[in-house]
Scaffold this motif. Structure first.
Motif, PDB file in Angstrom:
ATOM      1  N   ASP A 157       0.861  -1.178   0.000  1.00 32.46           N
ATOM      2  CA  ASP A 157       0.000   0.000   0.000  1.00 32.46           C
ATOM      3  C   ASP A 157       0.897   1.227   0.000  1.00 32.46           C
ATOM      4  O   ASP A 157       1.897   1.275   0.718  1.00 32.46           O
ATOM      5  CB  ASP A 157      -0.893   0.035   1.245  1.00 32.46           C
ATOM      6  N   TYR A 210      -5.813   9.827  -7.298  1.00 33.83           N
ATOM      7  CA  TYR A 210      -4.353   9.705  -7.368  1.00 33.83           C
ATOM      8  C   TYR A 210      -3.829  10.240  -8.701  1.00 33.83           C
ATOM      9  O   TYR A 210      -4.400   9.983  -9.755  1.00 33.83           O
ATOM     10  CB  TYR A 210      -3.910   8.246  -7.205  1.00 33.83           C
ATOM     11  N   LEU A 259      -4.540   9.783   0.629  1.00 28.68           N
ATOM     12  CA  LEU A 259      -4.863   8.694  -0.285  1.00 28.68           C
ATOM     13  C   LEU A 259      -4.143   7.426   0.130  1.00 28.68           C
ATOM     14  O   LEU A 259      -2.968   7.469   0.496  1.00 28.68           O
ATOM     15  CB  LEU A 259      -4.434   9.037  -1.716  1.00 28.68           C
ATOM     16  N   SER A 287      -3.359   3.905  -1.696  1.00 26.45           N
ATOM     17  CA  SER A 287      -3.407   3.164  -2.949  1.00 26.45           C
ATOM     18  C   SER A 287      -2.963   1.737  -2.667  1.00 26.45           C
ATOM     19  O   SER A 287      -1.782   1.467  -2.470  1.00 26.45           O
ATOM     20  CB  SER A 287      -2.492   3.828  -3.983  1.00 26.45           C
ATOM     21  N   HIS A 293      -0.487  -0.974  -5.084  1.00 22.88           N
ATOM     22  CA  HIS A 293      -0.077   0.112  -5.980  1.00 22.88           C
ATOM     23  C   HIS A 293       0.787  -0.381  -7.147  1.00 22.88           C
ATOM     24  O   HIS A 293       0.728   0.181  -8.233  1.00 22.88           O
ATOM     25  CB  HIS A 293       0.671   1.179  -5.182  1.00 22.88           C
ATOM     26  N   ASN A 324      -8.885   0.660  -6.233  1.00 21.27           N
ATOM     27  CA  ASN A 324      -7.765   0.452  -5.324  1.00 21.27           C
ATOM     28  C   ASN A 324      -7.293   1.699  -4.596  1.00 21.27           C
ATOM     29  O   ASN A 324      -6.282   1.652  -3.897  1.00 21.27           O
ATOM     30  CB  ASN A 324      -6.592  -0.166  -6.080  1.00 21.27           C
ATOM     31  N   VAL A 325      -7.969   2.828  -4.758  1.00 17.15           N
ATOM     32  CA  VAL A 325      -7.572   4.057  -4.068  1.00 17.15           C
ATOM     33  C   VAL A 325      -8.722   4.547  -3.196  1.00 17.15           C
ATOM     34  O   VAL A 325      -9.852   4.680  -3.662  1.00 17.15           O
ATOM     35  CB  VAL A 325      -7.165   5.166  -5.065  1.00 17.15           C
TER      36      VAL A 325
END
Length: 86
Positions: A4, A14, A59, A61, A64, A76-77
């Motif tokens: 992450d 993002y 944020l 992510s 990532h 995924n964010v």
């Protein structure tokens, strides 16, 4: 294994110009659909030097680097509004 990544952003999406805060190894095995994992991490103000006080988004992510195979990479964010005070 997945990582992450944590960012400070002026918006909830993002982008490559967001301020990188750090990363963490989160998991060793894939999660089942709808499953979750809890993570706790700490960072210091060293990463936000030069940024003015104001409203930002923190944020997260997940995965990532894209190590985990998924049918939907668009979720995924996560973004949380925060106020940065100096």
């Amino acid at each position: 294994t997945w990582f992450d990544y944590y960012y400070l952003s002026t918006d909830a999406a993002y982008s490559s110009d967001d301020a990188y805060l750090g990363s963490a190894v989160v998991g060793e095995a894939a999660l089942a659909g709808g499953a979750s994992v809890g993570v706790s991490t700490t960072t210091t103000g060293d990463y936000v030097g030069g940024l003015p006080a104001g409203d930002y988004y923190l944020l997260v992510s997940t995965d990532h680097l894209g190590f985990q195979p998924e049918s939907d990479e668009s979720n995924n964010v996560a973004a949380v509004p925060i106020a940065l005070t100096l």
